[in-house]
Design a protein around this motif. Structure first.
Motif, short mmCIF file in Angstrom:
data_model
loop_
_atom_site.label_atom_id
_atom_site.label_comp_id
_atom_site.label_asym_id
_atom_site.label_seq_id
_atom_site.Cartn_x
_atom_site.Cartn_y
_atom_site.Cartn_z
N PHE A 38 0.51 -1.40 0.48
CA PHE A 38 -0.22 0.63 0.50
C PHE A 38 0.37 1.61 -0.41
CE2 PHE A 38 -2.63 -3.47 2.26
CZ PHE A 38 -3.97 -2.93 0.94
N ARG A 39 2.70 0.94 -0.11
CA ARG A 39 3.25 1.62 0.01
C ARG A 39 3.77 2.48 -1.62
NH1 ARG A 39 7.14 1.57 4.60
NH2 ARG A 39 7.20 4.35 4.48
N GLU A 40 3.80 4.09 -1.79
CA GLU A 40 4.69 4.22 -2.70
C GLU A 40 6.36 3.75 -2.80
OE1 GLU A 40 4.44 8.75 -3.74
OE2 GLU A 40 1.80 8.45 -2.73
N ARG A 41 6.78 3.56 -3.98
CA ARG A 41 8.28 3.13 -4.27
C ARG A 41 9.09 4.50 -3.26
NH1 ARG A 41 10.27 3.53 -9.93
NH2 ARG A 41 9.43 5.75 -9.89
N ASP A 42 8.93 5.68 -3.23
CA ASP A 42 9.74 6.64 -2.86
C ASP A 42 9.53 6.03 -1.55
OD1 ASP A 42 10.61 7.57 -5.28
OD2 ASP A 42 8.78 9.73 -4.91
N GLN A 43 8.49 5.99 -0.75
CA GLN A 43 8.45 5.72 0.98
C GLN A 43 8.80 4.86 1.67
OE1 GLN A 43 4.30 6.11 1.08
NE2 GLN A 43 4.20 7.99 1.92
N ILE A 44 9.27 3.73 0.31
CA ILE A 44 9.85 1.98 0.51
C ILE A 44 11.03 2.88 1.00
CG2 ILE A 44 9.70 -0.44 -0.27
CD1 ILE A 44 7.41 -0.09 -1.71
N LEU A 45 11.73 3.52 0.01
CA LEU A 45 12.92 3.18 -0.28
C LEU A 45 13.75 4.53 1.07
CD1 LEU A 45 14.05 4.24 -3.96
CD2 LEU A 45 13.85 2.04 -2.84
N LEU A 54 4.85 6.83 10.14
CA LEU A 54 4.74 7.83 10.91
C LEU A 54 5.84 8.44 9.72
CD1 LEU A 54 8.44 6.59 13.65
CD2 LEU A 54 5.95 7.54 13.36
N ALA A 55 5.92 9.51 9.45
CA ALA A 55 6.50 10.74 8.71
C ALA A 55 8.31 9.59 8.03
CB ALA A 55 6.31 12.35 8.61
N ALA A 56 8.41 9.94 6.76
CA ALA A 56 9.74 9.81 6.47
C ALA A 56 9.98 10.96 5.51
CB ALA A 56 9.90 8.71 5.06
#
Length: 382
Positions: A38-45, A54-56
């Motif tokens: 359910f997460r975007e690629r940038d958030q996973i990285l 939490l905020a990334a």
């Protein structure tokens, strides 16, 4: 010699702790896969799945829109927002610092002015609004803005939409069903007949067949790939659905025969002898007495075979042609997603979770039968 008995409460606690540890070992990666889907690629990285709520913090770059340049007081000005192309405009991030060079992407704090090479200045606010000023025209290409921002957590179904909309997993899902269902039914049915014959029918060589079926459990599958594929080609089967059905049937028979033989051999002999004295045939004894009493073992064998065939990659690579129309889900994930979308871990996680959803459902539905079939030698009698 006096032997000290083991306290049953301690043994129960140790068993509970062991079961809890094993459950966590399997549950934690599954939870991480679900969250990542359910997460975007940038958030996973940028952060691990356990930090998803939490905020990334991440660093990215944005090229200013040269077409939006205007003239104010003899100076050329470009105004915009670094989050203008953000996928979720309702939840924008917060800029912590910015820069004008990749060597120092966070050299300036928000609200400060950074001098540009050749004159001009750049300022970026905490909300992402920036202002570029220059005494000369920007031309076709405007300066690049480097930003370090704190991005809020985001969860969406975009990865699942992409996987299903692009037909990445729909066709392989149907192909996997076409392979798994016959490859589960065939070895279970054949193993049931074989196990009954080995358990209750007297014939020469029965002991050798029982030992051979148990010995085949330790034979690696890879040893049979080349000769079995040559046999299929010699018979005209080749690579296809029939070939992979027969391959999975042969590879799954030893374990199925072993488990079903243990269950059927545990049926009381008095029932079998009484049925034969009443004139029942072997087919009637098998279908009306033995099968109902050993249903948990049958369900357990079918569950194990279904999960194994569904998650198989190696046999599918060998016994299915490389054409796009016959690839199963494991091959599609390995070839297509890891090849063309190798950096998009969110899409890979969504495809993997779709692939494992049906085996999990089958396992949870039949888990009681599976446990009874694996742990008990005979049906329960009272």
């Amino acid at each position: 010699m006096r032997v000290r008995a083991r306290h049953p409460l301690r043994a129960c606690r140790a068993a509970n702790i062991a079961v809890l540890v094993l459950a966590l070992v399997w549950f934690i990666p599954t939870l991480g896969l679900l969250v990542s889907s359910f997460r975007e690629r940038d958030q996973i990285l940028a952060s691990g799945w356990w930090q998803a709520p939490l905020a990334a913090e991440r660093t990215f770059r944005v090229r200013a829109d040269a077409g939006a340049a205007v003239t104010e007081g003899g100076r050329h000005v470009i105004a915009g927002n670094v989050f203008a192309n953000d996928a979720d405009a309702a939840m924008p991030g917060r800029v912590k610092a910015f820069g004008v060079s990749s060597r120092a992407p966070a050299a300036f704090g928000t609200g400060l002015r950074a001098d540009l090479v050749g004159g001009g200045s750049l300022s970026v606010g905490a909300d992402g609004h920036y202002r570029l000023e220059s005494p000369r025209a920007f031309g076709e290409s405007a300066p690049t803005i480097y930003v370090r921002a704190t991005m809020p957590p985001r969860f969406s179904l975009d990865n699942y939409r992409r996987v299903l909309a692009d037909d990445v997993m729909v066709r392989p899902f149907v192909n996997t069903l076409a392979v798994t269902i016959p490859a589960t039914v065939l070895p279970t049915v054949i193993a049931a007949f074989a196990a009954y014959a080995l358990a209750w029918m007297e014939f020469r060589g029965r002991g050798f067949l029982i030992a051979a079926s148990a010995g085949l459990l330790v034979v690696p599958l890879q040893l049979a790939f080349v000769p079995l594929l040559k046999l299929h080609q010699g018979l005209g089967i080749g690579q296809g659905l029939v070939g992979i059905w027969l391959a999975h049937t042969g590879f799954g028979l030893p374990l199925a025969v072993y488990l079903l033989h243990r269950a059927m051999a545990g049926v009381p002999r008095d029932i079998i002898d009484c049925a034969r004295m009443d004139g029942a045939s072997e087919v009637q004894i098998f279908s009306r007495i033995v099968l109902p009493l050993t249903y948990p073992a049958l369900a357990g064998c079918a569950t194990l075979q279904f999960v194994w065939v569904w998650n198989d990659l190696l046999v599918a690579k060998v016994f299915l042609p490389p054409a796009d129309g016959v690839r199963v889900m494991t091959v599609a994930i390995t070839d297509d997603l890891l090849g063309s979308h190798g950096g998009d871990w969110g899409m890979l996680a969504a495809a993997a979770f779709i692939s494992m959803a049906l085996p999990l459902l089958v396992f949870f539905i039949l888990q009681r039968c599976l446990l009874r079939g694996l742990l008990s030698k005979a049906p329960e009698w009272r």
